[in-house]
Enzyme design. Structure first.
Site, PDB file in Angstrom:
ATOM      1  N   CYS A  27     -24.391  52.630  -9.507  1.00  0.00           N
ATOM      2  CA  CYS A  27     -23.138  52.853 -10.213  1.00  0.00           C
ATOM      3  C   CYS A  27     -22.092  51.928  -9.610  1.00  0.00           C
ATOM      4  O   CYS A  27     -22.427  50.894  -9.037  1.00  0.00           O
ATOM      5  CB  CYS A  27     -22.716  54.315 -10.136  1.00  0.00           C
ATOM      6  SG  CYS A  27     -22.394  54.895  -8.464  1.00  0.00           S
ATOM      7  N   HIS A 618      -7.893  50.974  42.069  1.00  0.00           N
ATOM      8  CA  HIS A 618      -8.528  52.185  41.542  1.00  0.00           C
ATOM      9  C   HIS A 618     -10.016  51.891  41.350  1.00  0.00           C
ATOM     10  O   HIS A 618     -10.410  51.181  40.441  1.00  0.00           O
ATOM     11  CB  HIS A 618      -7.884  52.582  40.206  1.00  0.00           C
ATOM     12  CG  HIS A 618      -8.185  53.978  39.785  1.00  0.00           C
ATOM     13  ND1 HIS A 618      -9.402  54.362  39.286  1.00  0.00           N
ATOM     14  CD2 HIS A 618      -7.417  55.103  39.795  1.00  0.00           C
ATOM     15  CE1 HIS A 618      -9.374  55.662  38.984  1.00  0.00           C
ATOM     16  NE2 HIS A 618      -8.169  56.133  39.283  1.00  0.00           N
TER      17      HIS A 618
END
Length: 700
Positions: A27, A618
């Site tokens: 479709c 960190h």
């Protein structure tokens, strides 16, 4: 030599190969499969294929795969694959028919419903491009009329305008013939037979029968509700209702359904050597009168009754009507149940000259597109490339093509939070249409930005769709389209680590702790004991900060934690540590200074360097959750360190087994004291090599 499997090949494999396909069509946005055995298809596998927006299993062995606007190309590529040409459905049609019949008996009522709506869909679907094309011609006329260049309502029109009218009216007038052709193909009968039966009711000869001046024994009446005229003629001693069947859609759908039964029975009873002549002949002899006397009037009555009922609701309770339509469509479209309403729209245009359903329906479409735009905003924010691509394509298909399926199947039906928020947008848009007295459309159109001019009043329609779009967009932009769990899962799959709230709090606390410590009298003052400014703070000075470990340098905005990537802690760079899993990672002090922060977890170190630069190292992301496991800490808060002194030794295997990234941000936390902080290198960096470049202001 390496080979690459294309998306069409992957789709074919996912549905079980060519030998598992009995029928394949498409479709506007979906591949439609009828399979020998649909149980072999894994939905997750299909949806993981690049370019596939979603998979929709149906009853029995039907299966739909949502592609979007590129469906025609994908369909063509699948049909051209060698496997389809050598072992596709055509070579096994007889066997497939037997199996399909057996499956049909086992499917029950749901299969009949599916078949009915597939019949509607496949009868209309090939016509969508021409309907869209004609609607744009009408939209162009509407713009020119609004600007005062033409008058489409004039009794006598210029030849040029009359020709333009013919350009688009051809599609709508001969729509019954086109629908009959497609419906006949769908039911596997000669499409030209169905076309010829329907065309008989559109010939000038048949139309002339409605004119009492040209035909005897004709009486006409007026439908007061719809202000239309219906005439009846005496044909063979029987009353025949005469109608202009141009633009009708229910008539060909009903006619072909009956014709298919007649045609297939004729094929069974007529010898094959004369079927070419007598099957069409007898089909005409039977179906042309049946259609003219019974099916045609019945189809008109059905369309008229439905249109009259909706027109009554629209005129009696316009606000309720305008709200119900956009609230229904989000549920009708995914099920394919919107086709009857589309047929009524076309019937309204044919009988009334306008349609009153498309206006409120358009508010649903734009609420849908607003939701997609909000999802796109979130995808950009989350750096979700896959969703960004899906939403971008779906939004373009919606705004410029008026097609909602890419949004629905690619996004909205996948996330349960979207529909409730989108329905609010539908209701708001419909309410505005209702309060304004309704919106009419002059033609059947895909409700996109390009077709706004075909609606009247255009200003009311524009306000309504803008409100629907804005409401859906605003709600989803604020509240999101995923649950917390869905978002975390999606970000993890995309390689983006979302900040852990506990980790974020710990990181920001470290920054505050370091700032507080640096503000204490003594080690971290901006001037030396002799009152001289520290070296990095001397106006115009450029200070290099070396890397505390070896690895690959990555830009800070690519660090997978927004606390660092957004610069909330400070500017700098990330480092992906080098080394094998069995090796330790050694983190060292980049220069002499004082340890301001060194938590027991060992995952982060704040250092006030003697130069006046304050940094935070960190080690890994979310590694605070390890609570020190795998971290051999060498320093404590308040310690003096020299350049190259070990801060921590990290057991790489422990961190990796726990599932935490080892990406190590190195940040300047007092960047406000400097003119700029730049990354000094790219690619690989060794411990002790320049990593950051800090520039002091020209003046104190």
């Amino acid at each position: 030599m390496a080979t690459t499997t294309s998306a069409p090949e992957m789709i074919l494999d996912a549905v079980g190969g060519a030998e598992n396909i009995t029928h394949l069509t498409h479709c506007a946005t979906r591949l439609r499969f009828e399979l020998v055995d649909a149980s072999v298809v894994d939905k997750a596998t299909v949806e993981a294929i690049p370019g596939v927006m979603g998979a929709v299993p149906q009853s029995g062995d039907r299966y739909q795969i949502v592609i979007g606007g590129a469906v025609q190309g994908v369909y063509d590529e699948i049909m051209n694959l060698p496997a389809m040409k050598s072992g596709g459905a055509s070579s096994r049609q007889a066997d497939a028919d037997v199996k399909a019949a057996a499956r049909a008996k086992a499917r029950g009522k749901n299969a009949l419903v599916d078949a009915f709506f597939e019949y509607l869909s496949d009868s209309f679907r090939p016509l969508l491009p021409v309907l869209l094309g004609t609607s744009l011609i009408i939209a162009g006329e509407a713009v020119l009329e609004a600007l005062g260049y033409i008058d489409t309502r004039a009794e006598i029109k210029p030849a040029s305008l009359a020709f333009v009218d013919a350009m688009f009216r051809s599609v709508f007038y001969f729509l019954p013939i086109m629908v009959a052709y497609n419906a006949s193909k769908k039911l596997n009968i000669d499409p030209w037979v169905g076309t010829a039966v329907m065309a008989a009711l559109l010939t000038p000869n048949f139309i002339a029968m409605s004119d009492p001046e040209l035909t005897r024994n004709v009486t006409c009446t007026v439908n007061q509700t719809l202000d239309t005229q219906m005439c009846t003629a005496n044909v063979f001693g029987l009353p025949m209702q005469l109608q202009d069947y141009g633009g009708q859609v229910f008539v060909p759908l009903m006619m072909v359904a009956v014709l298919a039964v007649v045609y297939k029975q004729l094929v069974k009873i007529i010898p094959s050597n004369v079927q070419m002549v007598f099957v069409p002949f007898l089909s005409f002899v039977i179906m042309m009168p049946v259609t003219a006397f019974l099916i045609g009037p019945l189809g008109v009555w059905v369309g008229t009754a439905l249109g009259t009922g909706l027109a009554w609701l629209n005129s009696t309770a316009p606000i309720i009507f305008a709200i119900i339509i956009p609230l229904l469509y989000p549920f009708l479209v995914p099920l394919g149940l919107h086709w009857p309403l589309n047929a009524i729209m076309i019937a309204n245009i044919n009988t009334l000259g306008y349609d009153f359903i498309q206006g409120p329906m358009g508010t649903w479409n734009f609420a849908c597109f607003g939701a997609t735009a909000a999802v796109l905003l979130w995808a950009v924010r989350d750096r979700d490339k896959e969703m960004r691509q899906t939403a971008t394509g779906a939004l373009a298909a919606g705004l410029f093509g008026g097609i909602s399926e890419p949004s629905l199947y690619g996004i909205h039906l996948r996330f349960k939070r979207i529909y409730p928020l989108m329905l609010v947008g539908c209701a708001v848009g419909g309410l505005i249409v209702g309060l304004g007295g309704g919106v009419d459309a002059s033609t059947f159109a895909f409700t996109s930005l390009l077709t706004i001019p075909i609606f009247s009043p255009m200003a009311l329609y524009a306000i309504a769709i803008a409100a629907a779009f804005g409401t859906s967009f605003g709600l989803i932009a604020v509240f999101g389209y995923r649950t917390k769990e869905e978002r975390a899962e999606a970000l993890a799959a995309a390689g983006v680590v979302e900040a852990d709230p506990a980790e974020t709090a710990a990181d920001l606390a470290l920054e505050k702790q370091a700032a507080a410590a640096s503000a204490q009298p003594g080690d971290a003052q901006e001037k030396t004991g002799q009152g001289q400014p520290k070296s990095a703070l001397v106006p115009g000075t450029v200070t290099e900060i070396v890397s505390p470990l070896s690895g690959a340098v990555i830009p800070l905005d690519q660090v997978a934690d927004p606390v660092f990537s957004t610069g909330a802690v400070g500017p700098g760079a990330g480092i992906e540590p080098e080394g094998d899993s069995g090796k330790h990672i050694v983190v060292t002090a980049p220069a002499a200074g004082t340890i301001l922060v060194a938590p027991e977890s060992g995952h982060a170190y704040g250092i006030a360097l003697d130069s006046g630069v304050e940094i935070l190292i960190h080690v890994g992301l979310d590694t605070v959750n390890l609570e020190g496991k795998g971290f051999d800490v060498k320093v404590s808060q308040g310690d003096r360190v020299e350049a190259g002194a070990e801060l921590v030794r990290v057991d790489r295997a422990v961190v990796e087994e726990a599932g935490y990234p080892l990406t190590t941000p190195v940040l300047v936390t007092n960047a406000a004291s400097f003119a700029s902080v730049d990354v000094a290198t790219e690619g690989e960096v060794a411990t002790g090599a320049a990593l950051l470049r800090v520039t002091a202001p020209d003046k104190n």
